[in-house]
Scaffold this motif. Structure first.
Motif, PDB file in Angstrom:
ATOM      1  N   LEU A  14       0.836  -1.203   0.000  1.00 45.11           N
ATOM      2  CA  LEU A  14       0.000   0.000   0.000  1.00 45.11           C
ATOM      3  C   LEU A  14       0.870   1.252   0.000  1.00 45.11           C
ATOM      4  CD1 LEU A  14      -2.891   1.199   0.251  1.00 45.11           C
ATOM      5  CD2 LEU A  14      -2.609   1.055   2.734  1.00 45.11           C
ATOM      6  N   GLU A  15       1.892   1.262   0.850  1.00 44.77           N
ATOM      7  CA  GLU A  15       2.774   2.431   0.941  1.00 44.77           C
ATOM      8  C   GLU A  15       3.539   2.659  -0.356  1.00 44.77           C
ATOM      9  OE1 GLU A  15       5.179   1.684   4.324  1.00 44.77           O
ATOM     10  OE2 GLU A  15       3.587   2.144   5.780  1.00 44.77           O
ATOM     11  N   ARG A  16       3.831   1.580  -1.061  1.00 45.25           N
ATOM     12  CA  ARG A  16       4.568   1.697  -2.329  1.00 45.25           C
ATOM     13  C   ARG A  16       3.662   2.088  -3.488  1.00 45.25           C
ATOM     14  NH1 ARG A  16       9.674   0.319  -3.953  1.00 45.25           N
ATOM     15  NH2 ARG A  16       9.941  -0.269  -6.134  1.00 45.25           N
ATOM     16  N   GLY A  17       2.351   2.082  -3.265  1.00 43.70           N
ATOM     17  CA  GLY A  17       1.413   2.469  -4.306  1.00 43.70           C
ATOM     18  C   GLY A  17       1.059   1.368  -5.277  1.00 43.70           C
ATOM     19  N   LEU A  18       1.378   0.100  -4.919  1.00 46.30           N
ATOM     20  CA  LEU A  18       1.068  -1.014  -5.814  1.00 46.30           C
ATOM     21  C   LEU A  18      -0.388  -1.439  -5.700  1.00 46.30           C
ATOM     22  CD1 LEU A  18       4.298  -3.179  -5.421  1.00 46.30           C
ATOM     23  CD2 LEU A  18       3.675  -1.689  -7.315  1.00 46.30           C
ATOM     24  N   ILE A  19      -1.028  -1.134  -4.593  1.00 47.53           N
ATOM     25  CA  ILE A  19      -2.450  -1.409  -4.404  1.00 47.53           C
ATOM     26  C   ILE A  19      -3.079  -0.241  -3.668  1.00 47.53           C
ATOM     27  CG2 ILE A  19      -2.305  -3.943  -4.393  1.00 47.53           C
ATOM     28  CD1 ILE A  19      -2.268  -3.852  -1.361  1.00 47.53           C
ATOM     29  N   THR A  20      -4.404  -0.164  -3.750  1.00 44.43           N
ATOM     30  CA  THR A  20      -5.143   0.851  -3.008  1.00 44.43           C
ATOM     31  C   THR A  20      -5.652   0.279  -1.699  1.00 44.43           C
ATOM     32  OG1 THR A  20      -7.271   0.291  -4.000  1.00 44.43           O
ATOM     33  CG2 THR A  20      -5.883   1.869  -5.200  1.00 44.43           C
ATOM     34  N   GLU A  21      -6.107   1.157  -0.815  1.00 38.66           N
ATOM     35  CA  GLU A  21      -6.675   0.693   0.455  1.00 38.66           C
ATOM     36  C   GLU A  21      -7.870  -0.216   0.213  1.00 38.66           C
ATOM     37  OE1 GLU A  21      -7.246  -0.064   4.326  1.00 38.66           O
ATOM     38  OE2 GLU A  21      -5.584   1.176   3.583  1.00 38.66           O
ATOM     39  N   ALA A  22      -8.713   0.120  -0.754  1.00 40.16           N
ATOM     40  CA  ALA A  22      -9.885  -0.707  -1.058  1.00 40.16           C
ATOM     41  C   ALA A  22      -9.457  -2.081  -1.560  1.00 40.16           C
ATOM     42  CB  ALA A  22     -10.759  -0.010  -2.104  1.00 40.16           C
TER      43      ALA A  22
END
Length: 581
Positions: A14-22
């Motif tokens: 999540l922090e790396r931006g590979l996935i979203t919170e949802a």
């Protein structure tokens, strides 16, 4: 091994931006349902592709990514890990330096596989990441073409049979089917033993080779978001799952032993745990007193008993009975076991300083009418609870004491002012759980004149028989059938005693009267003890004489003497009319 701190994989992605919170929440929900690793869920759902994972491993975690085409197979190194283990763990040995073996894997976070390799080889394990298709090809070449494929199929069958994820899930399902409250994963020198607590008694559910112990406990830790690398210290966690179509909260505790970690899982049925107050099994006299007590605007009500005696269930039943939109009810619990409508529930966290005492102070500024404090543990929380009760709040809590009268002595031992306690205490409910006789196979007995406990049954027996207009009560014993797994018991019922604080008892508490005097005054006003409520349930065929003796810890010295206090005609008539046919 994965490096760079203790953050969960999902948080890192999540922090790396590979996935979203949802997407993370979607994947975690899928993981809880299936038991798969998070990486596999993300790949299966096409939320992250394999190349992105490899780049993430290399750049974020400093795990080398290798092209297996560049490595010549070293047969001596390959022999360190049997072919079936290599295929099951999805790991190809590459080289060894001293006591460290480096292996190529598709998932560096598969800690069960790494633990198995470490245990098998006796070496430290370092990982390199690789593509799945490259690993498939390398394993096929390394272990011999068509013959290896046949061997792989056999190994995969063995792996399915011994698959740790499936094994832990099967244990959860089997424990749920038996109505278990707790599951114990325990290790000794030769085996992993799984026991379940059913109706308060531990029974062995399964026994597996000792090699299954580490992976099974690690699987439980993964479900509970615990540190699987930490095996020296106790840990606590929890997870949610669905068993037999019902949602469960599972509280997990691990503890180090000389043979490895033990893990205890408590199963909390989120739908089946709440019992209406009029169905908890109190005798009419005590039930009427409790209904009056919980409708008072202020005061403190305590529930006592050992761990696992149903105190929280009783308190939840009380809160459910008084909850309505006009009443502000708040709780401080450790942990929150069931969610209640119209009740604001909070869970203490001592690691960050959110204790019962500090939480109760803050809660007083939230304009509560009714407060439930999960447990009074020390002088500070006791004094705040009592002062809250004296300033216009109804406070409920629990104590660990042997009986209701013992709660008074316990609070005074905590240096609570006896005068404050006397003026604020509404009463104390003491309770235990006894096993219910299986309704399918219980066997009726004649009047038990030969029992050493008959004198304690005699008065209740005669009163009930008169109150029931000639119908005789039923005393039964356990037998055993398929419905109760040949145990003779199925489910549990509570036995209660209730110390109502009268004017005389209030005065006795205020002048520090001994427990013997308070008990004598309570008996004179009609209080019956745990054993006597147990005898009532024996006469209804709910439980057995032996079970009351076991739970109330009676000896034959307790046999002579009858019910204390004045006859309770309402209880006599009600129980007489409710005799089981």
């Amino acid at each position: 091994m994965p490096t760079g701190g203790s953050k969960p994989l999902g948080q890192r992605l999540l922090e790396r931006g590979l996935i979203t919170e949802a997407q993370l929440q979607q994947a975690l929900a899928h993981q809880r349902r299936t038991g798969k690793y998070l990486r596999q869920v993300l790949l299966d759902e096409r939320l992250v592709d394999e190349d992105a994972f490899l780049k993430f491993y290399e750049e974020e975690l400093e795990i080398p990514v290798v092209d297996l085409a560049d490595y010549a197979i070293d047969r001596e190194i390959l022999a360190l890990v049997p072919a079936e283990v290599s295929r099951r763990c999805r790991a190809l040995p590459l080289f060894r330096v001293g006591q460290t073996l480096t292996v190529a894997v598709e998932d560096p976070f598969d800690m069960l596989a790494l633990d198995e390799l470490r245990s098998l080889t006796g070496l430290d394990i370092e990982t390199c990441a690789c593509r799945r298709r490259d690993l498939d090809g390398a394993l096929s070449v390394a272990h011999g073409g068509a013959a290896a494929e046949a061997q792989a199929e056999a190994a995969e069958t063995l792996g399915r049979e011994q698959d740790v994820t499936a094994f832990v899930q099967e244990v959860l399902e089997a424990a749920c089917a038996r109505g278990s409250s707790d599951i114990h994963f325990e290790a000794d020198e030769t085996a992993l033993r799984v026991r379940v607590r059913v109706d308060g008694i531990l029974r062995e559910l399964a026994r597996k080779p000792a090699s299954m112990h580490g992976p099974a406990v690690s699987r439980v830790k993964i479900l509970s978001d615990l540190d699987i690398a930490e095996k020296r210290l106790p840990q606590d966690g929890r997870f949610q799952t669905e068993l037999q179509g019902r949602p469960f909260d599972v509280r997990v505790s691990t503890f180090p032993t000389i043979h490895g970690e033990s893990a205890v899982l408590r199963l909390l049925d989120k739908k089946g745990g709440l019992i209406p107050l009029d169905e908890i099994g109190m005798a009419p006299r005590e039930y009427l007193w409790l209904r009056q007590a919980i409708r008072k605007p202020n005061g403190i009500l305590l529930v006592t008993g050992p761990t696992g005696s149903g105190k929280t269930t009783t308190l939840y039943s009380i809160l459910s009975a008084i909850a309505n939109p006009e009443v502000n009810i708040a709780t401080l619990e450790d942990p929150v076991e069931y969610l209640l409508p119209l009740v604001r529930q909070s869970q203490v966290n001592e690691d960050i300083g959110f204790t019962f005492a500090s939480g109760l102070r803050s809660l007083m500024r939230q304009d509560p009418d009714v407060i439930l404090v999960g447990e009074i543990r020390d002088r500070e929380s006791a004094e705040i609870a009592i002062r809250s009760a004296m300033t216009g709040h109804l406070v409920m809590s629990t104590l660990h004491t042997n009986d209701a009268v013992g709660a008074v002595a316990r609070l005074i031992d905590m240096e609570v002012d006896p005068l404050l306690l006397a003026s604020s205490l509404l009463g104390v409910v003491g309770q235990r759980l006894v096993r219910r006789l299986c309704p399918h196979c219980r066997t009726a007995l004649p009047e038990p004149e030969t029992s050493p406990y008959f004198p304690r049954l005699q008065k209740a027996w005669d009163e009930l028989r008169r109150g029931a207009h000639g119908e005789s009560p039923r005393i039964c014993r356990p037998h055993g059938c398929q419905h109760c797994s040949q145990n003779g018991y199925r489910g549990r019922a509570a036995i209660y005693e209730a110390l109502a604080v009268t004017d005389e008892i209030e005065q006795a508490i205020g002048r520090r009267a001994p427990a013997t005097e308070i008990r004598a005054r309570a008996r004179a006003s009609g209080m019956t003890d745990l054993a006597e409520d147990g005898w009532r349930k024996v006469l209804r065929g709910v439980t057995s004489i032996e079970e009351v003796v076991r739970v109330a810890r009676l000896s034959e010295e307790d046999a002579d003497g009858g019910f204390g206090g004045a006859p309770d005609q309402l209880a006599v008539e009600t129980l007489g009319h409710s005799l089981m046919k």
